[in-house]
Design an enzyme around this catalytic site. Structure first.
Site, PDB file in Angstrom:
ATOM      1  CD  GLU A  75      74.614  42.398  32.793  1.00 28.61           C
ATOM      2  OE1 GLU A  75      73.935  43.454  32.779  1.00 28.61           O
ATOM      3  OE2 GLU A  75      74.142  41.285  32.508  1.00 28.61           O
ATOM      4  CB  CYS A 115      76.443  43.038  28.858  1.00 32.79           C
ATOM      5  SG  CYS A 115      75.378  44.425  29.339  1.00 32.79           S
TER       6      CYS A 115
HETATM    7  N1  THU Z   1      69.183  44.014  31.452  1.00 34.63           N
HETATM    8  C1  THU Z   1      70.317  44.069  32.180  1.00 34.63           C
HETATM    9  O1  THU Z   1      70.530  44.983  32.989  1.00 34.63           O
HETATM   10  N2  THU Z   1      71.226  43.078  32.003  1.00 34.63           N
HETATM   11  C2  THU Z   1      71.058  42.009  31.171  1.00 34.63           C
HETATM   12  O2  THU Z   1      71.946  41.186  31.052  1.00 34.63           O
HETATM   13  C3  THU Z   1      69.801  41.848  30.445  1.00 34.63           C
HETATM   14  C4  THU Z   1      68.879  43.009  30.471  1.00 34.63           C
HETATM   15  C5  THU Z   1      68.175  45.073  31.662  1.00 34.63           C
HETATM   16  C6  THU Z   1      68.011  46.036  30.526  1.00 34.63           C
HETATM   17  C7  THU Z   1      66.613  46.534  30.745  1.00 34.63           C
HETATM   18  O3  THU Z   1      66.653  47.602  31.676  1.00 34.63           O
HETATM   19  C8  THU Z   1      65.899  45.358  31.383  1.00 34.63           C
HETATM   20  O4  THU Z   1      66.917  44.487  31.868  1.00 34.63           O
HETATM   21  C9  THU Z   1      64.991  44.608  30.444  1.00 34.63           C
HETATM   22  O5  THU Z   1      65.655  44.223  29.301  1.00 34.63           O
END
Ligand code: THU
Length: 174
Positions: A75, A115
């Site tokens: 995000e 986020c």
């Molecule tokens: N992650 C995201 O990219 N967006 C989210 O809303 C939740 C978590 C990613 C961060 C990390 O690279 C992986 O997911 C595991 O937490």
């Protein structure tokens, strides 16, 4: 003492076929963007796709790092790209999807707290709501009509500048 009540109105779609075409298209972009994740540590691939009011779609995917806290969520990768490439252009909606290391992405996931904080900042700046579309590869889709709904009692730029508090003035829909 007054007992107050917060209400979250959101939309639930049973599957892709129920979604309006533009929201389905954006969710598909988010699904595709999971392929751009750099997630060697968690193996959890997240994709985000942002539609701007000018029609442009910008995508992002999570980018991890050997120094774990340096990693970025999909995000915020997408949001930073938008504000860098299209400064001042309002965001209409963000779709978020994912692919887990194991098992099926058969339900939506919701953005993490950092986020949400970032989404609220840009939503306040642009003074129009950002729709948040959440879906896995299959299954139900949840649409939250504004970022502030996901982060009640948020700390915002208005608090820093001594303007009104978001607690006194919760987001009004419409
Ligand atoms: N992650 C995201 O990219 N967006 C989210 O809303 C939740 C978590 C990613 C961060 C990390 O690279 C992986 O997911 C595991 O937490």
């Amino acid at each position: 003492m007054a007992l107050l009540h917060l209400q979250l109105d959101y939309e639930r779609f049973a599957g892709d076929a129920e979604l309006p075409p533009d929201e389905f298209a954006l969710l598909q972009k988010a699904r595709e963007a999971t392929g751009r994740a750099y997630a060697p540590y968690s193996q959890f691939r997240v994709g985000a796709a942002i539609r701007l009011v000018n029609g442009h779609i910008i995508v992002g995917a999570n980018q991890e790092n050997a120094s774990f806290p340096a990693g970025l969520c999909a995000e915020r990768v997408a949001l930073s790209a938008v504000t860098s490439q299209f400064p001042g252009v309002a965001i209409r909606a963000i779709a978020i999807s994912y692919l887990p290391a194991q098992g099926n992405a058969d339900h939506p996931i919701s953005p993490c707290g950092i986020c949400r904080q970032t989404l609220v900042e840009y939503e306040l700046l642009q003074q129009q709501p950002i729709r948040i579309i959440l879906g896995g590869s299959t299954g139900e889709i949840i649409v939250v009509p504004a970022a502030q709904l996901l982060l009640p009692f948020s700390f915002t730029l208005h608090d820093l500048t001594g303007q009104h508090s978001s607690i006194d003035h919760p987001h009004q829909n419409g």
